[in-house]
Design an enzyme around this catalytic site. Structure first.
Site, PDB file in Angstrom:
ATOM      1  CD  GLU A 184      -2.877  -1.263   2.319  1.00  0.00           C
ATOM      2  OE1 GLU A 184      -3.966  -1.813   2.141  1.00  0.00           O
ATOM      3  OE2 GLU A 184      -2.520  -0.843   3.424  1.00  0.00           O
ATOM      4  CB  CYS A 193       3.067   7.608   3.118  1.00  0.00           C
ATOM      5  SG  CYS A 193       3.512   6.382   4.341  1.00  0.00           S
ATOM      6  CB  CYS A 235       6.799  -5.300   8.487  1.00  0.00           C
ATOM      7  SG  CYS A 235       8.100  -4.391   9.356  1.00  0.00           S
ATOM      8  CB  CYS A 277       6.181  -2.073  16.125  1.00  0.00           C
ATOM      9  SG  CYS A 277       7.854  -1.753  15.547  1.00  0.00           S
ATOM     10  CB  CYS A 334       2.847  -1.305  13.676  1.00  0.00           C
ATOM     11  SG  CYS A 334       2.901  -1.029  11.897  1.00  0.00           S
ATOM     12  N   GLY A 345       6.949  -1.996   5.858  1.00  0.00           N
ATOM     13  CA  GLY A 345       8.310  -2.511   5.824  1.00  0.00           C
ATOM     14  C   GLY A 345       9.326  -1.618   6.506  1.00  0.00           C
ATOM     15  CD  GLU A 346      13.552  -0.359   9.392  1.00  0.00           C
ATOM     16  OE1 GLU A 346      12.568   0.075  10.017  1.00  0.00           O
ATOM     17  OE2 GLU A 346      14.546   0.348   9.119  1.00  0.00           O
ATOM     18  CB  CYS A 366       1.164   6.375  11.209  1.00  0.00           C
ATOM     19  SG  CYS A 366       2.059   7.726  10.548  1.00  0.00           S
TER      20      CYS A 366
HETATM   21  N1  SAH Z   1       9.687   0.501   9.732  1.00  0.00           N
HETATM   22  C1  SAH Z   1       9.841   1.915   9.600  1.00  0.00           C
HETATM   23  C2  SAH Z   1       8.867   2.490   8.593  1.00  0.00           C
HETATM   24  C3  SAH Z   1       7.416   2.438   9.010  1.00  0.00           C
HETATM   25  S1  SAH Z   1       6.946   4.046   9.373  1.00  0.00           S
HETATM   26  C4  SAH Z   1       9.715   2.576  10.960  1.00  0.00           C
HETATM   27  O1  SAH Z   1       9.413   1.873  11.918  1.00  0.00           O
HETATM   28  O2  SAH Z   1       9.966   3.766  11.071  1.00  0.00           O
HETATM   29  C5  SAH Z   1       5.432   3.913  10.146  1.00  0.00           C
HETATM   30  C6  SAH Z   1       5.376   4.885  11.298  1.00  0.00           C
HETATM   31  O3  SAH Z   1       4.092   4.799  11.936  1.00  0.00           O
HETATM   32  C7  SAH Z   1       6.398   4.550  12.351  1.00  0.00           C
HETATM   33  O4  SAH Z   1       6.838   5.728  12.970  1.00  0.00           O
HETATM   34  C8  SAH Z   1       5.571   3.724  13.320  1.00  0.00           C
HETATM   35  O5  SAH Z   1       6.165   3.612  14.578  1.00  0.00           O
HETATM   36  C9  SAH Z   1       4.271   4.479  13.307  1.00  0.00           C
HETATM   37  N2  SAH Z   1       3.112   3.685  13.717  1.00  0.00           N
HETATM   38  C10 SAH Z   1       2.970   2.349  13.658  1.00  0.00           C
HETATM   39  N3  SAH Z   1       1.756   2.002  14.101  1.00  0.00           N
HETATM   40  C11 SAH Z   1       1.110   3.138  14.449  1.00  0.00           C
HETATM   41  C12 SAH Z   1      -0.181   3.427  14.943  1.00  0.00           C
HETATM   42  N4  SAH Z   1      -1.061   2.463  15.162  1.00  0.00           N
HETATM   43  N5  SAH Z   1      -0.524   4.734  15.153  1.00  0.00           N
HETATM   44  C13 SAH Z   1       0.376   5.705  14.900  1.00  0.00           C
HETATM   45  N6  SAH Z   1       1.612   5.492  14.420  1.00  0.00           N
HETATM   46  C14 SAH Z   1       1.978   4.222  14.200  1.00  0.00           C
END
Ligand code: SAH
Length: 348
Positions: free
Chosen positions: A92, A105, A112, A116, A119, A163-164, A337
């Site tokens: 996506e 974005c 992934c 976390c 997420c 993804g990372e 996010c």
């Molecule tokens: N893997 C990378 C890229 C993903 S970015 C990273 O971790 O940075 C996605 C962003 O959204 C990250 O900052 C993540 O921590 C944040 N995120 C993940 N789940 C979320 C949620 N439920 N609400 C708000 N932010 C979230």
């Protein structure tokens, strides 16, 4: 046997292939511009390339593309694309319009491998890395949508989709080269941000390579004991190692790091949490983006109230660190996010 995607060639390979075919040196540049800047998907459209050469290239190479399989629009204007890759996998990518910017974005992996807890993408197993072309094409698609739906240019790109990015290092770097390069989109490096969960070794490598982008760290807690409970990657990458990597990044690039930070009730809303973030910000030249939490159906996570958010902002302001609250966008279509989970499209 399937043919190789011509865009998987490095610039040097590109030149070698064309010189082996007896072509003058400017020809490689011309073909590169067709496949990158003009996103040409068919050799027959390359009108300034001799017909015989177009045929020869077509016999040896393919030009893979991505396809928007599912387009959803949020009531706030956000667009979420379900993007099908040439092998049928789906990722996506999201267009986020605000008054001043249009941000793309984009995803760097299918699924992934991180875990976390807050997420939704973490629920999808990592299936494969995207190649540079697939990352680049997401940007091109969103650039076209910015024009079509908003009549405005794309201004910013964040590697904050699925993804990372630092676990798909080479392809992410190649995609940045093409997004910023003249043969590609020619976008300004300061408009591009790579976001990482925090892998110290890779952050240092990125600092050494000093690519044309900014760096964001999804921090969420500056205390190891807290961060470990929500981001298991902290077990192998404690805050001290991340801090050293960020100080190194600044020393090499001169660019501040952005901390992404969600504040949850009962998780990171205590004075110790604020103090730990303030201390880290004093050690690392940085700014803070406080992100609204986007619920993913886990009862443990509830966003903290405004008083706590204000306490964070004030404490940071006291040490001259800028903290901005980033409003969530596209929640109604699961485009915000942490909500990217291919809900609409099965990833077979
Ligand atoms: N893997 C990378 C890229 C993903 S970015 C990273 O971790 O940075 C996605 C962003 O959204 C990250 O900052 C993540 O921590 C944040 N995120 C993940 N789940 C979320 C949620 N439920 N609400 C708000 N932010 C979230």
């Amino acid at each position: 046997m399937s043919k190789k995607d011509i865009r998987s060639l490095s610039p040097k390979q590109f030149h070698d292939v064309l010189s082996e075919l007896g072509q003058p040196s400017f020809r490689a540049r011309q073909v590169e511009e067709w496949v990158w800047r003009r996103s040409c998907k068919n050799f027959s459209e390359m009108t300034n390339i001799p017909l015989a050469l177009r045929k020869t290239l077509e016999e040896s190479f393919d030009i893979h593309g991505i396809q928007v399989d599912d387009l959803q629009r949020s009531s706030d204007g956000t667009i979420k694309n379900g993007v099908k890759l040439h092998d049928g996998r789906v990722v996506e990518s999201v267009l986020i319009p605000t008054d001043k910017r249009i941000t793309a974005c984009i995803s760097s992996q299918v699924g992934c491998s991180l875990d976390c807890h807050f997420c939704a993408t973490a629920n999808l197993p990592r299936m494969r890395n995207l190649n540079a072309e697939e990352i680049y094409d997401q940007v091109v698609t969103i650039k076209q949508q910015a024009d079509k739906y908003f009549n405005r240019p794309l201004t910013n790109i964040v590697y904050m989709g699925m993804g990372e990015p630092l676990l798909n290092y080479a392809n992410v770097l190649k995609s940045i080269e093409k997004i910023t390069g003249d043969e590609g989109l020619g976008m300004a490096p300061k408009r591009i941000t790579v976001s990482t969960v925090g892998i110290a070794k890779m952050m240092k490598r990125l600092a050494d390579d000093n690519p044309r982008c900014n760096l964001a760290l999804s921090l969420h807690s500056a205390r190891n004991e807290v961060r470990k409970t929500i981001m298991p990657i902290t077990n192998s990458n404690p805050i001290e190692d991340l801090r050293d990597a960020m100080v190194y990044w600044y020393s090499k690039t001169g660019k501040k790091v952005t901390f992404e930070y969600v504040i949850w009730e009962g998780i990171n809303d205590a004075k110790e949490d604020i103090d730990a973030l303030v201390k880290l910000c004093q050690q690392v030249p940085s700014k803070v983006n406080i992100i609204e939490y986007n619920p993913i159906g886990d009862e443990r996570f509830r966003m903290a109230n405004q008083d706590v958010i204000n306490a964070y902002i004030n404490a940071l302001a006291n040490v001259n660190v800028v903290a901005k609250v980033r409003q969530s966008r596209g929640q109604d279509i699961d485009a915000a996010c942490g909500q990217l989970a291919n809900k609409n499209t099965a990833n077979a």
